[in-house]
Enzyme design. Structure first.
Site, PDB file in Angstrom:
ATOM      1  CD  GLU A 282      -2.923  -1.070   0.124  1.00 46.30           C
ATOM      2  OE1 GLU A 282      -3.082  -0.009  -0.514  1.00 46.30           O
ATOM      3  OE2 GLU A 282      -3.516  -2.120  -0.155  1.00 46.30           O
TER       4      GLU A 282
ATOM      5  CD  GLN B 280       6.056  15.122   5.124  1.00 43.21           C
ATOM      6  OE1 GLN B 280       6.588  14.041   4.928  1.00 43.21           O
ATOM      7  NE2 GLN B 280       5.349  15.744   4.177  1.00 43.21           N
TER       8      GLN B 280
ATOM      9  CB  CYS C  37      -2.330   6.943   2.362  1.00 48.77           C
ATOM     10  SG  CYS C  37      -3.414   5.962   3.386  1.00 48.77           S
TER      11      CYS C  37
HETATM   12  P1  NAD Z   1       8.669   5.152   3.635  1.00 46.61           P
HETATM   13  O1  NAD Z   1       8.547   4.379   2.377  1.00 46.61           O
HETATM   14  O2  NAD Z   1       9.772   6.111   3.773  1.00 46.61           O
HETATM   15  O3  NAD Z   1       8.838   4.141   4.875  1.00 46.61           O
HETATM   16  C1  NAD Z   1       7.897   3.130   5.123  1.00 46.61           C
HETATM   17  C2  NAD Z   1       8.581   2.004   5.869  1.00 46.61           C
HETATM   18  O4  NAD Z   1       9.549   1.401   5.011  1.00 46.61           O
HETATM   19  C3  NAD Z   1       9.349   2.455   7.115  1.00 46.61           C
HETATM   20  O5  NAD Z   1       9.221   1.481   8.125  1.00 46.61           O
HETATM   21  C4  NAD Z   1      10.773   2.518   6.625  1.00 46.61           C
HETATM   22  O6  NAD Z   1      11.733   2.371   7.651  1.00 46.61           O
HETATM   23  C5  NAD Z   1      10.801   1.347   5.666  1.00 46.61           C
HETATM   24  N1  NAD Z   1      11.868   1.413   4.660  1.00 46.61           N
HETATM   25  C6  NAD Z   1      12.470   2.512   4.153  1.00 46.61           C
HETATM   26  N2  NAD Z   1      13.414   2.144   3.245  1.00 46.61           N
HETATM   27  C7  NAD Z   1      13.384   0.796   3.175  1.00 46.61           C
HETATM   28  C8  NAD Z   1      14.110  -0.166   2.404  1.00 46.61           C
HETATM   29  N3  NAD Z   1      15.060   0.178   1.549  1.00 46.61           N
HETATM   30  N4  NAD Z   1      13.796  -1.457   2.572  1.00 46.61           N
HETATM   31  C9  NAD Z   1      12.839  -1.846   3.427  1.00 46.61           C
HETATM   32  N5  NAD Z   1      12.127  -0.982   4.194  1.00 46.61           N
HETATM   33  C10 NAD Z   1      12.395   0.326   4.068  1.00 46.61           C
HETATM   34  O7  NAD Z   1       7.254   5.819   3.902  1.00 46.61           O
HETATM   35  P2  NAD Z   1       6.841   6.806   5.104  1.00 46.61           P
HETATM   36  O8  NAD Z   1       7.451   8.129   4.804  1.00 46.61           O
HETATM   37  O9  NAD Z   1       7.099   6.161   6.418  1.00 46.61           O
HETATM   38  O10 NAD Z   1       5.267   6.866   4.932  1.00 46.61           O
HETATM   39  C11 NAD Z   1       4.616   7.784   4.127  1.00 46.61           C
HETATM   40  C12 NAD Z   1       4.094   7.078   2.893  1.00 46.61           C
HETATM   41  O11 NAD Z   1       3.233   6.018   3.273  1.00 46.61           O
HETATM   42  C13 NAD Z   1       3.253   7.970   1.999  1.00 46.61           C
HETATM   43  O12 NAD Z   1       3.603   7.779   0.661  1.00 46.61           O
HETATM   44  C14 NAD Z   1       1.828   7.487   2.246  1.00 46.61           C
HETATM   45  O13 NAD Z   1       0.931   7.717   1.197  1.00 46.61           O
HETATM   46  C15 NAD Z   1       2.063   6.036   2.472  1.00 46.61           C
HETATM   47  N6  NAD Z   1       0.937   5.422   3.171  1.00 46.61           N
HETATM   48  C16 NAD Z   1       0.087   4.649   2.439  1.00 46.61           C
HETATM   49  C17 NAD Z   1      -1.019   4.069   3.034  1.00 46.61           C
HETATM   50  C18 NAD Z   1      -1.933   3.195   2.228  1.00 46.61           C
HETATM   51  O14 NAD Z   1      -2.627   2.389   2.815  1.00 46.61           O
HETATM   52  N7  NAD Z   1      -1.945   3.324   0.907  1.00 46.61           N
HETATM   53  C19 NAD Z   1      -1.247   4.260   4.415  1.00 46.61           C
HETATM   54  C20 NAD Z   1      -0.369   5.064   5.136  1.00 46.61           C
HETATM   55  C21 NAD Z   1       0.732   5.638   4.494  1.00 46.61           C
END
Ligand code: NAD
Length: 480
Positions: free
Chosen positions: A249, A330, A283
């Site tokens: 997601e 952010q 999101c």
């Molecule tokens: P992000 O992608 O930076 O991080 C998400 C998670 O992934 C964190 O736990 C992070 O530590 C981990 N991560 C980062 N790099 C990684 C890698 N190389 N390998 C594995 N894991 C890694 O996202 P964020 O800034 O924490 O969250 C914001 C984003 O989440 C926005 O784009 C938002 O739209 C999305 N979001 C989507 C939904 C949905 O259901 N569609 C819900 C909530 C948030």
């Protein structure tokens, strides 16, 4: 467990990390919520090994035990919603009512999946060959890796952990490093439920290290991720290489259409609530407001008037509607998008001001731009900010085409009193969720949630649909 460090939870034991990270409130940078252990590679591997063992035991547990465990977790979350909501508000910046609401909702996810435990049924069939019977049943998929974002750190974790445990899987959870406290608190509750050691593990640490190890591991059978598109792509590539089941997601660029015949007051509430609450860090937030010509000026005036009533401030202060931006990174990104929108010709008609509170934190008033087009960067990129842009269109057809003209497809909304347009919209919005006379943000916990295009990948989360991801079907042939 050390007094000063909040530890990882591996194989039923609290384990200190190699280092620790200070968790600092974005609402008050002098407020250190705690120091959180950072798992090293060896510890993450130990968590995976423990999960393999724990899963074999957990899948043999009776349904009554699974039901009771999930109910107890849900009960405790709901009973402690104010206390844990406060912790969440402090570490993430959302307001106290939003924090308490997220904890309450997280409890509901556990209750829902407690009931799903008891609804696991198989099917039988006659064979095409005489004397043979066939049965199909769902089995646990195995070890589930869960990677969560910072914006809904408890709810996202809850809607993944609850079905994982309900269907007999073990879990390795890696929360976002900006918000480890609420994930730790949830783990502490789970740790008291008598699960077999290794059934649930928490490994905190940077995505590029701990997350990277999980997504590249062959010890994981299924990986569920919520976060940005950029990271989601990495997860998809890594898991595909190992043929690990994956569910993503990701980002969004949701729009709310307001037609000439809309109830103006409701349209304003939908726009303001959908765009700005949660500091726009949802999101499901509607950052594009697509408005037809006949209502455009009245709508903009009413939204601006409503925005002036919104109080931005410390998330724990009573009467605050919009809390703090999640962190310095952010905030920098938000300010950058404000500049880009202005440079590309958007007219800032309200907000966009950095404000100071008694405590030093990241505070930004919600911003509304008019005179924007759907081609502008601000209407293409996910800013994840309290910034909304009005796009003026001629009619419904242009509005729908504009809404669909994006790489994302999570939620789309429309405000109209026309049955004809509402019906056409719900069938033709290229999104996973469609809202009619409702804000784009705000979904239920018992039905599927997810998007299309770059917003989602893999099977749906939530509701009964979650079993597609958390189980695997076995077909058994029996000659009697
Ligand atoms: P992000 O992608 O930076 O991080 C998400 C998670 O992934 C964190 O736990 C992070 O530590 C981990 N991560 C980062 N790099 C990684 C890698 N190389 N390998 C594995 N894991 C890694 O996202 P964020 O800034 O924490 O969250 C914001 C984003 O989440 C926005 O784009 C938002 O739209 C999305 N979001 C989507 C939904 C949905 O259901 N569609 C819900 C909530 C948030």
């Amino acid at each position: 467990m050390s007094e000063s460090i909040f530890c990882n939870y591996i194989n039923g034991t609290w384990v200190e990390g190699e280092s620790s990270l200070a968790n600092i409130s974005p609402a008050d940078i002098s407020d250190v919520i705690g120091h959180y252990a950072q798992a090293n590679q060896e510890q993450a591997e130990a968590a995976l090994d423990a999960a393999i063992k724990g899963q074999l035991e957990w899948q043999e547990s009776g349904l009554e035990q699974r039901y009771s465990v999930l109910m107890a977790i849900g009960d405790e979350l709901i009973a402690r919603k104010d206390e844990l909501g406060k912790l969440l508000a402090r570490e993430e910046g959302k307001t106290l009512p939003e924090g308490a609401g997220e904890i309450y909702r997280s409890g509901q996810f556990f209750h829902y999946y407690a009931a799903e435990v008891l609804r696991q049924m198989g099917e039988t069939a006659d064979s095409v060959r005489p004397g043979i019977e066939i049965e199909t049943r769902r089995e646990p998929v195995g070890v589930v890796g869960i990677i969560t974002p910072w914006n809904f750190p408890v709810a996202t974790a809850a809607w993944k952990i609850a079905p994982a445990l309900a269907f007999g899987n073990s879990v390795v959870l890696k929360p976002a490093n900006q918000v480890p406290a609420s994930a730790w608190a949830l783990t502490e509750i789970i740790s008291r439920q008598g699960l077999p050691a290794g059934t649930f593990n928490l490994v905190m640490g940077p995505g590029a290290e701990v997350g990277d190890l999980l997504i590249n591991s062959k010890k994981i059978n299924a990986l569920t991720f919520t976060g940005s598109l950029e990271t989601g792509r990495k997860v998809a590539i890594a898991t595909a290489t190992n043929l690990v089941k994956c569910q993503l997601e990701m980002g969004s660029k949701n729009a709310l259409i307001v037609l000439d015949d809309a109830d103006l007051d409701n349209a304003v509430e939908c726009a303001v609530g959908g765009a700005f609450f949660g500091t726009g860090q949802k999101c499901t937030a509607s950052s594009r407001l697509i408005v037809t010509e006949g209502i455009h000026d009245r709508f903009v005036d009413a939204v601006v008037a409503r925005m002036k009533q919104l109080v931005v401030g410390h998330p724990l202060r009573e009467g605050v509607h919009i809390g703090a931006v999640a962190d310095a990174r952010q905030m920098k990104q938000n300010l950058n998008y404000l500049e880009i929108a202005k440079k590309e010709g958007g007219k800032l008609v309200s907000g966009g001001d950095v404000i100071t509170e008694e405590t030093e934190g990241y505070y930004l008033t919600p911003a509304l731009f008019t005179e924007t087009t759907n081609a502008m960067t601000i209407n293409r990129d996910e800013a994840f900010a309290p910034i909304a842009c009005v796009i003026k269109v001629k009619d419904y057809d242009e509005a729908l085409a504009t809404l669909n003209d994006t790489n994302y497809g999570l939620v789309g909304g429309i405000c109209t009193q026309s049955l004809k347009y509402a019906t056409h919209f719900k069938r033709n919005a290229q999104t996973g969720c469609a809202m009619v006379n409702l804000p784009t943000a705000g979904t239920d916990y018992h039905v599927p949630f997810g998007g299309r295009k770059d917003s989602s990948f893999g099977s749906r989360e939530m509701g009964s649909y979650a079993k597609e991801f958390y189980t695997i079907v076995k077909t058994t042939y029996i000659r009697s």
